[in-house]
Scaffold this motif. Structure first.
Motif, short mmCIF file in Angstrom:
data_model
loop_
_atom_site.label_atom_id
_atom_site.label_comp_id
_atom_site.label_asym_id
_atom_site.label_seq_id
_atom_site.Cartn_x
_atom_site.Cartn_y
_atom_site.Cartn_z
N TYR A 22 0.83 -1.20 0.00
CA TYR A 22 0.00 0.00 0.00
C TYR A 22 0.86 1.25 0.00
O TYR A 22 2.03 1.22 0.38
CB TYR A 22 -0.97 0.02 1.18
CG TYR A 22 -0.31 0.19 2.52
CD1 TYR A 22 -0.22 1.44 3.12
CD2 TYR A 22 0.22 -0.89 3.21
CE1 TYR A 22 0.38 1.60 4.34
CE2 TYR A 22 0.82 -0.74 4.43
CZ TYR A 22 0.89 0.51 5.01
OH TYR A 22 1.50 0.67 6.22
N GLN A 23 0.26 2.34 -0.44
CA GLN A 23 0.94 3.63 -0.53
C GLN A 23 -0.02 4.72 -0.05
O GLN A 23 -1.18 4.76 -0.45
CB GLN A 23 1.35 3.89 -1.97
CG GLN A 23 1.99 5.24 -2.21
CD GLN A 23 2.23 5.48 -3.68
OE1 GLN A 23 1.43 5.11 -4.52
NE2 GLN A 23 3.34 6.11 -3.98
N VAL A 24 0.48 5.61 0.81
CA VAL A 24 -0.31 6.74 1.29
C VAL A 24 0.22 8.00 0.61
O VAL A 24 1.41 8.31 0.70
CB VAL A 24 -0.18 6.90 2.82
CG1 VAL A 24 -0.96 8.09 3.31
CG2 VAL A 24 -0.62 5.63 3.53
N THR A 25 -0.66 8.72 -0.10
CA THR A 25 -0.26 9.94 -0.79
C THR A 25 -1.24 11.06 -0.46
O THR A 25 -2.45 10.85 -0.45
CB THR A 25 -0.23 9.74 -2.32
OG1 THR A 25 -1.49 9.24 -2.75
CG2 THR A 25 0.86 8.80 -2.74
N TYR A 108 4.81 -2.82 2.71
CA TYR A 108 4.26 -4.17 2.62
C TYR A 108 3.21 -4.34 3.71
O TYR A 108 3.40 -3.94 4.84
CB TYR A 108 5.37 -5.21 2.79
CG TYR A 108 4.88 -6.62 2.61
CD1 TYR A 108 4.68 -7.14 1.35
CD2 TYR A 108 4.60 -7.42 3.71
CE1 TYR A 108 4.22 -8.43 1.17
CE2 TYR A 108 4.14 -8.71 3.54
CZ TYR A 108 3.95 -9.21 2.27
OH TYR A 108 3.49 -10.49 2.09
N GLY A 109 2.08 -4.92 3.36
CA GLY A 109 1.02 -5.18 4.33
C GLY A 109 -0.29 -4.63 3.84
O GLY A 109 -0.38 -4.00 2.79
N ASN A 110 -1.33 -4.83 4.64
CA ASN A 110 -2.65 -4.38 4.23
C ASN A 110 -3.07 -3.07 4.90
O ASN A 110 -4.23 -2.72 4.87
CB ASN A 110 -3.69 -5.48 4.47
CG ASN A 110 -3.70 -5.94 5.91
OD1 ASN A 110 -2.98 -5.43 6.74
ND2 ASN A 110 -4.53 -6.92 6.19
N GLY A 111 -2.15 -2.35 5.52
CA GLY A 111 -2.43 -1.03 6.05
C GLY A 111 -3.40 -1.02 7.21
O GLY A 111 -4.36 -0.26 7.21
N GLN A 112 -3.15 -1.84 8.21
CA GLN A 112 -4.03 -1.90 9.37
C GLN A 112 -4.12 -0.58 10.12
O GLN A 112 -5.17 -0.19 10.59
CB GLN A 112 -3.56 -3.00 10.33
CG GLN A 112 -3.75 -4.39 9.81
CD GLN A 112 -5.21 -4.78 9.71
OE1 GLN A 112 -6.05 -4.25 10.40
NE2 GLN A 112 -5.51 -5.71 8.82
N ASP A 113 -2.99 0.14 10.22
CA ASP A 113 -2.95 1.39 10.99
C ASP A 113 -2.67 2.57 10.06
O ASP A 113 -1.75 3.34 10.29
CB ASP A 113 -1.90 1.28 12.10
CG ASP A 113 -2.05 2.38 13.12
OD1 ASP A 113 -3.14 2.95 13.23
OD2 ASP A 113 -1.05 2.68 13.80
N VAL A 114 -3.46 2.68 9.02
CA VAL A 114 -3.23 3.70 8.00
C VAL A 114 -3.54 5.10 8.55
O VAL A 114 -2.93 6.08 8.14
CB VAL A 114 -4.05 3.34 6.75
CG1 VAL A 114 -5.09 4.34 6.39
CG2 VAL A 114 -3.16 3.09 5.59
N GLY A 115 -4.45 5.21 9.52
CA GLY A 115 -4.80 6.51 10.09
C GLY A 115 -3.62 7.20 10.74
O GLY A 115 -3.41 8.41 10.55
N SER A 116 -2.82 6.48 11.48
CA SER A 116 -1.66 7.09 12.13
C SER A 116 -0.59 7.46 11.10
O SER A 116 0.13 8.44 11.28
CB SER A 116 -1.08 6.16 13.19
OG SER A 116 -0.56 5.00 12.60
N GLU A 117 -0.49 6.69 10.02
CA GLU A 117 0.47 7.06 8.96
C GLU A 117 0.05 8.34 8.26
O GLU A 117 0.88 9.17 7.91
CB GLU A 117 0.59 5.92 7.94
CG GLU A 117 1.33 4.73 8.48
CD GLU A 117 1.58 3.71 7.40
OE1 GLU A 117 1.95 4.09 6.27
OE2 GLU A 117 1.40 2.51 7.69
N ILE A 118 -1.26 8.52 8.06
CA ILE A 118 -1.75 9.74 7.43
C ILE A 118 -1.51 10.92 8.36
O ILE A 118 -1.07 11.99 7.93
CB ILE A 118 -3.24 9.59 7.08
CG1 ILE A 118 -3.42 8.54 5.98
CG2 ILE A 118 -3.83 10.92 6.64
CD1 ILE A 118 -4.86 8.18 5.70
#
Length: 126
Positions: A22-25, A108-118
């Motif tokens: 996954y990628q966060v942009t 790599y992974g399914n982005g379980q904690d995507v909110g904190s990365e954003i």
């Protein structure tokens, strides 16, 4: 012994087809420069993800992951009940994910904690 080799190959192929990257942009610039990470609220804008082969992954399934599934989610970021920006999270599932994780912006992974990365992306953009 022949069946054990065949079973081993099947397990390896299925494991490779289940890989996810996954990628966060960010979508544009964030409007409020001095924000604490705790003050940012991240909510998913779309109810269902968009993207190629996301809802109808027939080609992904038939090719055992050689043709990847591509899904996208859009997130709204707010602070003090004001919108400060949007971020897009792109997911690629299949064999292509193994190649994408070598790039610096992909994880790599399914982005379980995507909110904190954003949130970290917003705070880090100061």
């Amino acid at each position: 012994m022949f069946y054990m080799k065949r079973l081993f190959v099947i397990v390896i192929v299925l494991a490779l087809s289940g890989c996810v990257a996954y990628q966060v942009t960010p979508e544009g610039d964030f409007k409020q420069p001095e924000i604490k990470q705790e003050d940012i609220s991240v909510t998913r804008e779309n109810a269902l993800p968009a993207g190629r082969h996301c809802f109808e992954p027939m080609l992904y399934v038939l090719t055992l992951g050689i043709i990847p599934a591509h899904c996208e989610d859009t997130y709204n970021l707010t602070a003090d009940s004001k919108e400060i920006g949007k971020a897009k999270v792109t997911f690629i599932q299949g064999w292509a994910a193994l190649l994408l994780v070598t790039l610096p912006s992909w994880e790599y992974g399914n982005g379980q904690d995507v909110g904190s990365e954003i949130k970290a992306l917003v705070v880090g953009s100061d």
